[in-house]
Design a protein around this motif. Structure first.
Motif, PDB file in Angstrom:
ATOM      1  N   LYS A 111     -35.652  14.250  11.556  1.00  0.00           N
ATOM      2  CA  LYS A 111     -35.653  12.851  10.994  1.00  0.00           C
ATOM      3  C   LYS A 111     -35.436  12.717   9.547  1.00  0.00           C
ATOM      4  O   LYS A 111     -35.870  13.365   8.834  1.00  0.00           O
ATOM      5  CB  LYS A 111     -37.091  12.138  11.273  1.00  0.00           C
ATOM      6  CG  LYS A 111     -37.016  10.626  11.000  1.00  0.00           C
ATOM      7  CD  LYS A 111     -38.153  10.046  11.771  1.00  0.00           C
ATOM      8  CE  LYS A 111     -38.105   8.548  11.441  1.00  0.00           C
ATOM      9  NZ  LYS A 111     -39.201   7.861  11.874  1.00  0.00           N
ATOM     10  N   ILE A 112     -34.052  12.120   9.211  1.00  0.00           N
ATOM     11  CA  ILE A 112     -33.749  11.908   7.964  1.00  0.00           C
ATOM     12  C   ILE A 112     -34.291  10.911   7.359  1.00  0.00           C
ATOM     13  O   ILE A 112     -34.594   9.528   7.630  1.00  0.00           O
ATOM     14  CB  ILE A 112     -32.162  11.508   7.807  1.00  0.00           C
ATOM     15  CG1 ILE A 112     -31.329  12.288   8.954  1.00  0.00           C
ATOM     16  CG2 ILE A 112     -31.534  11.397   6.492  1.00  0.00           C
ATOM     17  CD1 ILE A 112     -31.462  13.819   8.830  1.00  0.00           C
ATOM     18  N   GLY A 113     -35.018  11.146   6.192  1.00  0.00           N
ATOM     19  CA  GLY A 113     -36.102  10.137   5.415  1.00  0.00           C
ATOM     20  C   GLY A 113     -35.131   8.985   4.673  1.00  0.00           C
ATOM     21  O   GLY A 113     -33.970   9.212   4.769  1.00  0.00           O
ATOM     22  N   ARG A 114     -35.916   8.035   4.292  1.00  0.00           N
ATOM     23  CA  ARG A 114     -35.597   7.010   3.774  1.00  0.00           C
ATOM     24  C   ARG A 114     -34.820   7.525   2.443  1.00  0.00           C
ATOM     25  O   ARG A 114     -35.367   8.480   1.805  1.00  0.00           O
ATOM     26  CB  ARG A 114     -36.419   6.109   3.365  1.00  0.00           C
ATOM     27  CG  ARG A 114     -36.953   5.261   4.451  1.00  0.00           C
ATOM     28  CD  ARG A 114     -37.800   3.847   4.088  1.00  0.00           C
ATOM     29  NE  ARG A 114     -38.395   3.355   5.320  1.00  0.00           N
ATOM     30  CZ  ARG A 114     -37.713   2.240   6.006  1.00  0.00           C
ATOM     31  NH1 ARG A 114     -36.466   1.868   5.160  1.00  0.00           N
ATOM     32  NH2 ARG A 114     -38.118   1.946   6.816  1.00  0.00           N
ATOM     33  N   LEU A 115     -33.829   6.910   1.673  1.00  0.00           N
ATOM     34  CA  LEU A 115     -33.400   7.321   0.254  1.00  0.00           C
ATOM     35  C   LEU A 115     -34.121   7.131  -0.856  1.00  0.00           C
ATOM     36  O   LEU A 115     -34.196   8.117  -1.700  1.00  0.00           O
ATOM     37  CB  LEU A 115     -31.996   6.404   0.111  1.00  0.00           C
ATOM     38  CG  LEU A 115     -30.885   6.784   0.917  1.00  0.00           C
ATOM     39  CD1 LEU A 115     -29.687   5.825   0.373  1.00  0.00           C
ATOM     40  CD2 LEU A 115     -30.254   8.173   0.885  1.00  0.00           C
ATOM     41  N   ARG A 116     -35.183   6.157  -0.703  1.00  0.00           N
ATOM     42  CA  ARG A 116     -36.340   6.288  -1.572  1.00  0.00           C
ATOM     43  C   ARG A 116     -37.368   5.360  -1.085  1.00  0.00           C
ATOM     44  O   ARG A 116     -37.080   4.443  -0.126  1.00  0.00           O
ATOM     45  CB  ARG A 116     -35.674   5.476  -3.088  1.00  0.00           C
ATOM     46  CG  ARG A 116     -35.364   4.341  -2.954  1.00  0.00           C
ATOM     47  CD  ARG A 116     -35.279   3.609  -4.390  1.00  0.00           C
ATOM     48  NE  ARG A 116     -33.901   3.489  -4.954  1.00  0.00           N
ATOM     49  CZ  ARG A 116     -33.510   3.056  -5.944  1.00  0.00           C
ATOM     50  NH1 ARG A 116     -34.742   2.751  -6.897  1.00  0.00           N
ATOM     51  NH2 ARG A 116     -32.127   2.832  -6.455  1.00  0.00           N
TER      52      ARG A 116
END
Ligand code: AMP
Length: 116
Positions: A111-116
């Motif tokens: 899962k690629i996280g949110r940018l911030r």
């Protein structure tokens, strides 16, 4: 102005190696040397283009279309469609572009996280 000494230009000229994932007449895909996800592949057109806008505005529709079809082919070959992936292209200072040859990051495998 395109810098012919940028690292991806050197990879395209086979002056430095890369961990190749896919190559065809108009594009090259290779593993990122500093992966930010379990799967992190970079895709570049073989044209001397600096960034997204340069590629879209200064190259033919066929070249643009061929490149993005290759991006999709690599996504298929990596078998990441079902679980999902993220495509990123950075441009300029605010985008954080480090290598001045247009490239697409393909991030997947977790899962690629949110940018911030
Ligand atoms: P960007 O910040 O969008 O310009 O991304 C440049 C990317 O190129 C970074 O993720 C680097 O880890 C990657 N990179 C730099 N040099 C190499 C190399 N020789 N082989 C593979 N990836 C590289």
């Amino acid at each position: 102005m395109y810098d012919r000494q940028n690292i991806f230009a050197k990879i395209l000229r086979n002056e430095i190696p890369c961990d190749k994932v896919h190559e065809d007449e108009h594009s090259l895909f290779f593993k990122d040397i500093n992966p930010q996800a379990k799967i992190h592949v970079l895709g570049i057109p073989k044209e001397p283009c600096v960034d997204f806008a340069d590629f879209i505005n200064n190259y033919s529709g066929d070249k643009v279309s061929n490149f993005f079809k290759s991006v999709e082919l690599v996504i298929s070959n990596l078998k990441i469609k079902d679980e999902g992936y993220r495509l990123i292209t950075n441009s300029g200072v605010n985008g954080g572009q480090e290598v001045p040859h247009f490239h697409i990051h393909i991030l997947a495998g977790e899962k690629i996280g949110r940018l911030r």
